[in-house]
Design a protein around this motif. Structure first.
Motif, PDB file in Angstrom:
ATOM      1  N   ALA A 177      10.602  -0.821   4.052  1.00 11.55           N
ATOM      2  CA  ALA A 177       9.880  -1.590   4.641  1.00 11.55           C
ATOM      3  C   ALA A 177       8.248  -0.623   3.312  1.00 11.55           C
ATOM      4  N   ARG A 178       8.332   1.076   3.297  1.00 12.28           N
ATOM      5  CA  ARG A 178       7.441   1.824   3.195  1.00 12.28           C
ATOM      6  C   ARG A 178       7.398   1.156   1.371  1.00 12.28           C
ATOM      7  N   ALA A 179       8.665   1.036   0.651  1.00  6.60           N
ATOM      8  CA  ALA A 179       7.952   0.563  -1.228  1.00  6.60           C
ATOM      9  C   ALA A 179       7.922  -0.516  -0.441  1.00  6.60           C
ATOM     10  N   THR A 180       7.754  -1.857  -0.166  1.00  7.87           N
ATOM     11  CA  THR A 180       7.357  -3.483   0.026  1.00  7.87           C
ATOM     12  C   THR A 180       5.410  -2.771   0.314  1.00  7.87           C
ATOM     13  N   ARG A 181       5.149  -1.721   1.089  1.00  8.23           N
ATOM     14  CA  ARG A 181       3.983  -1.770   1.417  1.00  8.23           C
ATOM     15  C   ARG A 181       3.194  -0.845   0.267  1.00  8.23           C
ATOM     16  N   ALA A 182       4.068   0.116   0.163  1.00  8.10           N
ATOM     17  CA  ALA A 182       3.380   0.611  -1.534  1.00  8.10           C
ATOM     18  C   ALA A 182       2.633  -0.311  -2.416  1.00  8.10           C
ATOM     19  N   ARG A 183       4.288  -1.655  -3.116  1.00  7.10           N
ATOM     20  CA  ARG A 183       4.417  -2.113  -4.006  1.00  7.10           C
ATOM     21  C   ARG A 183       3.475  -3.036  -3.832  1.00  7.10           C
ATOM     22  N   LYS A 184       3.041  -4.095  -2.590  1.00  7.76           N
ATOM     23  CA  LYS A 184       2.088  -4.825  -1.830  1.00  7.76           C
ATOM     24  C   LYS A 184       0.262  -3.439  -2.386  1.00  7.76           C
ATOM     25  N   ALA A 185      -0.091  -2.809  -2.273  1.00  6.97           N
ATOM     26  CA  ALA A 185      -1.184  -1.974  -2.456  1.00  6.97           C
ATOM     27  C   ALA A 185      -1.279  -1.856  -3.409  1.00  6.97           C
ATOM     28  N   ALA A 186      -0.224  -1.406  -4.461  1.00  2.98           N
ATOM     29  CA  ALA A 186      -0.640  -1.314  -5.513  1.00  2.98           C
ATOM     30  C   ALA A 186      -0.543  -2.940  -6.427  1.00  2.98           C
ATOM     31  N   GLU A 187      -0.353  -3.462  -5.613  1.00  2.00           N
ATOM     32  CA  GLU A 187      -0.604  -5.228  -6.047  1.00  2.00           C
ATOM     33  C   GLU A 187      -2.405  -5.678  -5.516  1.00  2.00           C
ATOM     34  N   ALA A 188      -2.227  -5.195  -4.762  1.00  2.33           N
ATOM     35  CA  ALA A 188      -3.980  -5.909  -4.098  1.00  2.33           C
ATOM     36  C   ALA A 188      -5.047  -4.400  -5.397  1.00  2.33           C
ATOM     37  N   GLU A 189      -4.236  -3.453  -5.080  1.00  5.93           N
ATOM     38  CA  GLU A 189      -5.750  -2.980  -5.829  1.00  5.93           C
ATOM     39  C   GLU A 189      -5.933  -3.531  -7.642  1.00  5.93           C
ATOM     40  N   TYR A 217      -9.124 -15.199 -11.490  1.00  3.53           N
ATOM     41  CA  TYR A 217      -8.435 -14.095 -10.407  1.00  3.53           C
ATOM     42  C   TYR A 217      -8.364 -13.313 -10.423  1.00  3.53           C
ATOM     43  N   ALA A 218      -8.022 -12.586  -9.739  1.00  2.00           N
ATOM     44  CA  ALA A 218      -7.912 -11.260  -9.985  1.00  2.00           C
ATOM     45  C   ALA A 218      -6.963 -10.475 -10.238  1.00  2.00           C
ATOM     46  N   VAL A 219      -7.459  -9.413 -10.897  1.00  2.00           N
ATOM     47  CA  VAL A 219      -6.089  -8.894 -11.898  1.00  2.00           C
ATOM     48  C   VAL A 219      -5.152  -7.384 -11.266  1.00  2.00           C
ATOM     49  N   PRO A 220      -4.388  -7.501 -10.806  1.00  2.00           N
ATOM     50  CA  PRO A 220      -3.863  -6.754  -9.748  1.00  2.00           C
ATOM     51  C   PRO A 220      -3.830  -5.226 -11.172  1.00  2.00           C
ATOM     52  N   ALA A 221      -3.634  -3.919 -10.621  1.00  2.00           N
ATOM     53  CA  ALA A 221      -3.728  -3.208 -11.121  1.00  2.00           C
ATOM     54  C   ALA A 221      -2.313  -2.435 -12.145  1.00  2.00           C
ATOM     55  N   SER A 222      -0.898  -3.823 -11.305  1.00  2.00           N
ATOM     56  CA  SER A 222      -0.181  -3.523 -12.351  1.00  2.00           C
ATOM     57  C   SER A 222      -0.631  -4.349 -13.477  1.00  2.00           C
ATOM     58  N   MET A 223      -0.884  -5.526 -13.078  1.00  2.00           N
ATOM     59  CA  MET A 223      -1.001  -6.161 -14.624  1.00  2.00           C
ATOM     60  C   MET A 223      -1.899  -5.904 -15.382  1.00  2.00           C
ATOM     61  N   ALA A 224      -2.273  -5.231 -15.731  1.00  2.00           N
ATOM     62  CA  ALA A 224      -3.538  -4.863 -15.577  1.00  2.00           C
ATOM     63  C   ALA A 224      -2.933  -4.739 -17.651  1.00  2.00           C
ATOM     64  N   GLN A 225      -2.023  -4.224 -17.868  1.00  2.00           N
ATOM     65  CA  GLN A 225      -1.844  -4.205 -19.545  1.00  2.00           C
ATOM     66  C   GLN A 225      -0.845  -5.564 -20.218  1.00  2.00           C
ATOM     67  N   SER A 226      -0.632  -6.157 -18.916  1.00  2.00           N
ATOM     68  CA  SER A 226       0.274  -7.371 -19.774  1.00  2.00           C
ATOM     69  C   SER A 226      -0.782  -8.524 -19.549  1.00  2.00           C
ATOM     70  N   VAL A 242       0.934 -16.938 -16.848  1.00  2.00           N
ATOM     71  CA  VAL A 242       1.061 -16.485 -15.930  1.00  2.00           C
ATOM     72  C   VAL A 242       1.075 -17.546 -14.802  1.00  2.00           C
ATOM     73  N   LYS A 243       1.520 -17.034 -13.741  1.00  2.00           N
ATOM     74  CA  LYS A 243       1.956 -17.855 -12.816  1.00  2.00           C
ATOM     75  C   LYS A 243       0.209 -17.645 -11.814  1.00  2.00           C
ATOM     76  N   VAL A 244      -0.460 -18.787 -10.818  1.00  2.00           N
ATOM     77  CA  VAL A 244      -0.731 -18.452 -10.567  1.00  2.00           C
ATOM     78  C   VAL A 244      -0.775 -19.051  -8.787  1.00  2.00           C
ATOM     79  N   LEU A 292      -3.707 -12.701  -9.146  1.00  2.00           N
ATOM     80  CA  LEU A 292      -2.318 -13.347 -10.006  1.00  2.00           C
ATOM     81  C   LEU A 292      -1.032 -13.275  -9.638  1.00  2.00           C
ATOM     82  N   ARG A 293      -0.182 -14.573  -9.560  1.00  2.00           N
ATOM     83  CA  ARG A 293       1.255 -13.793  -8.982  1.00  2.00           C
ATOM     84  C   ARG A 293       2.008 -13.162  -9.959  1.00  2.00           C
ATOM     85  N   ARG A 294       1.642 -13.394 -11.581  1.00  2.00           N
ATOM     86  CA  ARG A 294       2.747 -12.863 -12.245  1.00  2.00           C
ATOM     87  C   ARG A 294       2.668 -13.335 -12.825  1.00  2.00           C
ATOM     88  N   VAL A 295       2.942 -11.879 -14.124  1.00  2.00           N
ATOM     89  CA  VAL A 295       2.053 -12.537 -15.725  1.00  2.00           C
ATOM     90  C   VAL A 295       3.954 -13.144 -16.362  1.00  2.00           C
TER      91      VAL A 295
END
Length: 673
Positions: free
Chosen positions: A24-36, A61-70, A77-79, A106-109
């Motif tokens: 659960a903590r990993a999921t929240r951290a991942r979602k927080a990173a995606e929301a950032e 669309y907003a670009v999450p920090a995890s997708m900033a480079q890709s 992409v998927k949106v 963005l949903r994913r690259v």
């Protein structure tokens, strides 16, 4: 299996709870990173893959920090759009958005591979505007489907070429000013030319030298030809001039993996020379220096899917946008090519007088065509003599415009067309021993009798390639007769004596050229009810006649007074194109005007005309019934107002799409009318 001991159960429960809490903590951290949001340019402009005219624009669309480079421009992409996950392309990144609300992320690259080049993205917008279509439809033509396994492979760079400038100038010596055109390309300039090739010209070789001159200047080249046979010929010529593995071929027959592999080689800059069919016109060639189209009058260059762009217009737009040279080549000149010359956009590349005389063209059968009823004698004595003399020196090509055996039948006595008693469809013969049968319902009419005179004899006013091959086989016993038509098209034939019967477009290339070429039933091509009937007939004849070897003979069976046949005899396609263009100018027809057709159900056509805000100079012709419950109107404006018409038609598409009205089919500058 035994139950665990009671004292172990509390420990197992605690371990399971800890694992769940960690997940659960990993999921929240991942979602927080995606929301950032990304620190730099957190907004992506995405062109969503939806063929709806009113949604034909990029969305933020907003670009999450995890997708900033890709999530770079050009990637897939998927949106989330309208509650669904849809595909799209990133076409830009920015620091802020005009949208006041919260942006969906963005949903994913899908892949970090940039497959939509900036120049192709801009070209898709130009074509969508030009043809009143949607960019999503254009991009489906431009970007091939992804092949994930192939995408992981590397694209090795090509070796540098060693250009033989003297060989190139020798190849172009028979076309003026071909040598100057090559030198301009080698110097990095962007000349534009309309090239009318001489008969018996090895046009793939000349194209290859033009490409070599462009590559020698540090630029790329793009060649588009009508079909796979032509691709194979140009591919071979490029290999001879540039060397192996210096170019790629893009055709639908390559298969999804090979096509995507070749596309990536071009997109990554590993290959800078492309040859292919109409879809290759969108190839993302780096530093494009030359675009070439061969036989731009061939209907295979017209895309049959919306928004129906023509390869010629696509390449000319690219040449304008990217500052590249342009070469429109063919054995004939289209009215569009003639118009480019008249407006000064391009220069003429024409064969010398000596080159035009490499092949002798004659017309046979004038007495036959003075009597319409005597067209059954379709192979005059002059043709038999020409074949007999030429067959001793090599292969002979016979072009006949109809596929099949006997595609139309009539009463032998009164010439009344033979019709089916069940559905009134036309009767035809599929072979020498088969009874007549209806081409519509298939009912066999063994006991047919003429409804006018009662006679039971049949004649065939129109014969196909199978019957032609049968007649020639009987007339020239001991000579091999081959057919090339339909699904059995031959690419090449040997130099041994033989007769090759082919339909237009299916003529194989003979090793060393044909000793003679015969054109039968020329009246049939000229009888088409079409704006381009004469131009298309001359193109078909010239393409076949050009396959003759130097010193070969061409015999056409037809009316010698017809302007198209006279142009063939003189090998003067330029004069014929000039005449056609003048006549169309006087009638306010393309290319001096811009036409658009709107086709659909009568009610939908009425709605479209009500909503259309056409320019003041527009003429609306119709509606007319085109069958199957559909009507069509034609909208015509002067060429200078063509862009206004395209804008009006595009707005019509958006209004109809937003209101969910019945669909209509809009085609700007249709190839036939």
């Amino acid at each position: 299996m035994t139950d665990p001991q009671p004292e172990l159960l509390p420990g197992m429960v605690r371990a399971s709870v800890k694992q769940s809490q960690a997940k659960a903590r990993a999921t929240r951290a991942r979602k927080a990173a995606e929301a950032e949001p990304a620190a730099v340019d957190p907004v992506a402009q995405v062109l969503v893959d939806l063929p709806l005219a009113h949604l034909d624009r990029p969305f933020d669309y907003a670009v999450p920090a995890s997708m900033a480079q890709s999530a770079v421009p050009g990637v897939r992409v998927k949106v989330r759009f309208a509650g669904q996950d849809v595909d799209g392309y990133v076409v830009g990144r920015s620091a802020a958005s005009d949208h006041a609300g919260r942006l969906a992320p963005l949903r994913r690259v899908v892949s970090a591979e940039p497959v939509l080049a900036p120049q192709v993205a801009a070209l898709s917008a130009d074509l969508a505007e030009r043809y009143a279509g949607a960019r999503a439809d254009v991009l489906r033509l431009a970007v091939p489907a992804r092949h994930a396994t192939t995408e992981k492979e590397q694209s090795p760079p090509a070796e540098p070429i060693v250009r033989d400038a003297a060989a190139g100038e020798a190849a172009w010596a028979d076309h003026v000013p071909g040598v100057a055109f090559l030198r301009h390309l080698a110097e990095g300039a962007a000349p534009r030319a309309v090239w009318t090739a001489a008969p018996a010209t090895d046009w793939p070789l000349l194209m290859a030298h033009a490409v070599a001159a462009t590559v020698d200047s540090g630029r790329g080249a793009l060649v588009c030809v009508p079909d796979g046979k032509d691709v194979a010929r140009v591919d071979q010529a490029l290999t001879e001039v540039l060397g192996p593995d210096r170019h790629v071929t893009l055709t639908a027959d390559s298969g999804p993996a090979q096509r995507y592999r070749d596309f990536l080689a071009v997109s990554r800059g590993a290959r800078r020379v492309v040859v292919g069919t109409r879809a290759a016109s969108f190839a993302p060639v780096h530093e494009l220096g030359l675009v070439v189209i061969w036989d731009d009058g061939d209907d295979l260059h017209a895309e049959p899917r919306a928004p129906y762009p023509h390869t010629r217009e696509t390449l000319l737009l690219r040449a304008e946008r990217e500052g590249a040279a342009a070469l429109l080549g063919g054995f004939v000149r289209t009215v569009e090519g003639e118009y480019l010359l008249r407006t000064g956009w391009a220069r003429e590349l024409a064969p010398t007088r000596e080159a035009r005389r490499r092949v002798t063209v004659a017309i046979a059968g004038e007495p036959v065509f003075n009597d319409v009823q005597a067209r059954g004698a379709r192979i005059p004595r002059e043709v038999h003599l020409a074949i007999r003399d030429a067959i001793e020196h090599g292969p002979v090509l016979v072009q006949t415009p109809r596929l099949g055996y006997a595609t139309a039948l009539a009463c032998e006595r009164c010439r009344t067309p033979a019709r089916c008693a069940a559905c009134q469809g036309p009767l035809a013969l599929t072979g020498p021993t088969t009874p007549p049968a209806c081409r519509w319902c298939g009912v066999v009419a063994e006991a047919w009798a003429c409804q006018e005179c009662g006679h039971r004899g049949l004649r065939a006013p129109v014969l196909g390639d199978a019957r032609t091959a049968e007649e020639l086989g009987r007339a020239f016993a001991g000579v091999t007769v081959r057919s090339s038509s339909g699904d059995q098209v031959l690419a090449t034939v040997s130099a041994k004596p033989q007769i090759v019967v082919a339909t237009p477009g299916g003529e194989p290339v003979a090793d060393g050229g044909y000793s003679a070429v015969v054109l039968l039933d020329t009246w049939l091509l000229l009888s088409r009810i079409d704006l381009r009937a004469g131009e298309e007939a001359l193109r078909r004849w010239a393409n076949a006649a050009a396959l003759a070897r130097p010193g070969g003979r061409v015999v056409a069976v037809g009316d010698p007074a017809h302007p198209a046949l006279q142009a063939l005899v003189r090998w003067d396609p330029a004069g014929f194109a000039a005449r056609e263009t003048t006549e169309r100018s006087e009638a306010h027809l393309p290319p001096v005007s811009r036409l658009a057709t709107i086709t659909g159900e009568p009610g939908a056509i009425d709605d479209a005309l009500t909503l259309l805000s056409a320019p003041d100079s527009a003429e609306v012709l119709g509606p007319v019934d085109v069958g199957e419950g559909e009507s069509r109107v034609v909208v015509r404006v002067p060429r200078a107002r063509g862009l206004e018409l395209s804008h009006a038609l595009g707005e019509l598409q958006r209004v109809r799409s937003s209101r969910k009205l019945d669909a209509v089919r809009i085609q700007v500058d249709p190839p036939t009318l």
